[in-house]
Design an enzyme around this catalytic site. Structure first.
Site, PDB file in Angstrom:
ATOM      1  N   GLY A 120       1.039  -1.380   0.090  1.00 12.67           N
ATOM      2  CA  GLY A 120      -0.247   0.411   0.632  1.00 12.67           C
ATOM      3  C   GLY A 120       0.812   1.428   0.039  1.00 12.67           C
ATOM      4  N   CYS A 121       0.283   2.393  -1.042  1.00 11.33           N
ATOM      5  CA  CYS A 121       1.452   3.382  -1.028  1.00 11.33           C
ATOM      6  C   CYS A 121       1.703   4.702   0.164  1.00 11.33           C
ATOM      7  CB  CYS A 121       1.081   4.540  -2.224  1.00 11.33           C
ATOM      8  SG  CYS A 121      -0.497   5.190  -1.812  1.00 11.33           S
ATOM      9  N   ASN A 122       0.712   4.557   1.528  1.00  8.71           N
ATOM     10  CA  ASN A 122       0.816   5.407   2.224  1.00  8.71           C
ATOM     11  C   ASN A 122       1.815   4.213   3.542  1.00  8.71           C
ATOM     12  OD1 ASN A 122      -1.066   7.717   1.435  1.00  8.71           O
ATOM     13  ND2 ASN A 122      -3.064   5.812   1.595  1.00  8.71           N
TER      14      ASN A 122
END
Length: 348
Positions: free
Chosen positions: A149-151
């Site tokens: 997940g990017c975050n």
């Protein structure tokens, strides 16, 4: 050798970024692109910036269309990848850019996603400190990879060195993120319209509800956190198409010096290409990583509050998703890790 590649979800933002990067990769050939409602339409109609791929037509996302390739990328909404992964046993390498194979604890999946739980795959963040080593050691030769997940990867990369070195306390982490709306995908949603975004900043998923929280906790436990790992996570949508600026803080462990703190991050990332610690006194900007597979970190020691502050800038579609997936692919296949990836952003 040229590897045959299929990309699902090719009409979306993550799928488009995968294709943009793969189009410049000398060791792969993009043969199949799939979508759901857009099947039968030219890829160029949905990704007009991908001029070199204008010959491709979107096919239905079915196991039959994805099968028979050396590498399959799944860029599908959360909860949809699992129905295909079991049918892709013949593929030498499958990389899921959704959440279906990221979490190791079924209870976390039930609490934050729900639906059928699928087995965890090798986590696709090569620079992450895990068990005293780097995650790239686990990626070498992997056949099933879960892109991050990017975050989650942005915050995990920000704090894992301090956790691994024991210079910060993971029981009181606070992170606030300015994020671009492309992370939410291309689906039409009122709160993502330009008229709703321009000129404002909008917090969302506040109060421990964001789905990337268990992924961060999982990564920091892997880095060596013991006891409670508590993460206060507040994302804020801002009017930039792509990018994440994450400001993460954690208490300084007792008796730790400023030199020991900075040394932890320098030792973790000093020889890394795609995760770079900026010189003391410098902080990153999202503009400096747009289009790049680079995470830039700025480290500040706040003795007044007895906290370490790490500010990280990442392109959510590049290093945050597609870049991490392709970097992990390169490692798994024994190719040069940075092939088809760049540290250079686009300016202005």
């Amino acid at each position: 050798m040229s590897y045959s590649v299929a990309v699902s979800g090719a009409s979306g933002y993550a799928g488009g970024e995968l294709l943009r990067l793969l189009a410049a990769h000398p060791d792969v050939e993009i043969r199949t692109v799939t979508a759901h409602s857009n099947a039968g339409q030219p890829l160029i109609q949905h990704q007009p910036h991908l001029r070199s791929l204008a010959h491709l037509t979107l096919q239905d996302t079915t196991p039959e269309n994805l099968a028979g390739h050396d590498i399959v990328f799944l860029a599908l909404p959360h909860g949809q990848s699992g129905q295909y992964t079991d049918a892709l046993g013949d593929a030498a390498l499958v990389i899921d850019c959704g959440a279906d194979h990221r979490l190791t604890d079924e209870r976390d999946w039930d609490a934050f996603y729900g639906g059928e739980f699928h087995e965890p795959w090798t986590y696709g963040v090569p620079e992450l400190v895990v068990g005293g080593a780097k995650q790239r050691e686990r990626l070498a030769g992997a056949t099933r990879i879960a892109a991050p997940g990017c975050n989650a990867s942005t915050v995990s990369l920000s704090l894992a060195p301090g956790v691994a070195a024991g210079v910060v306390d993971a029981s009181d982490i606070v992170t606030v993120l300015a994020v671009g709306p492309s992370g939410a995908g291309k689906s039409l949603k009122t709160h993502l319209l330009g008229a709703e975004l321009l000129g404002t900043a909008n917090p969302y998923a506040v109060g421990g509800t964001h789905r990337h929280i268990p992924e961060i906790v999982q990564a920091l436990r892997g880095a060596g956190a013991t006891g409670d790992v508590r993460v206060s996570f507040t994302p804020v949508l801002v009017p930039m198409a792509r990018g994440i600026l994450a400001t993460s803080t954690a208490p300084i462990a007792e008796g730790v010096t400023d030199t020991q703190i900075r040394d932890a991050w320098e030792q973790a990332y000093g020889d890394e290409t795609f995760v770079q610690l900026l010189p003391e006194g410098q902080l990153p900007r999202t503009a400096d990583v747009t289009g790049a597979n680079t995470a830039l970190l700025g480290l500040v020691i706040d003795r007044a509050a007895n906290r370490v502050v790490v500010v990280a800038a990442v392109d959510n579609l590049a290093k945050g998703t597609a870049g991490a997936a392709i970097q992990s692919m390169n490692i798994a296949l024994g190719l040069p890790e940075g092939r088809a990836l760049t540290v250079n952003g686009v300016a202005p």
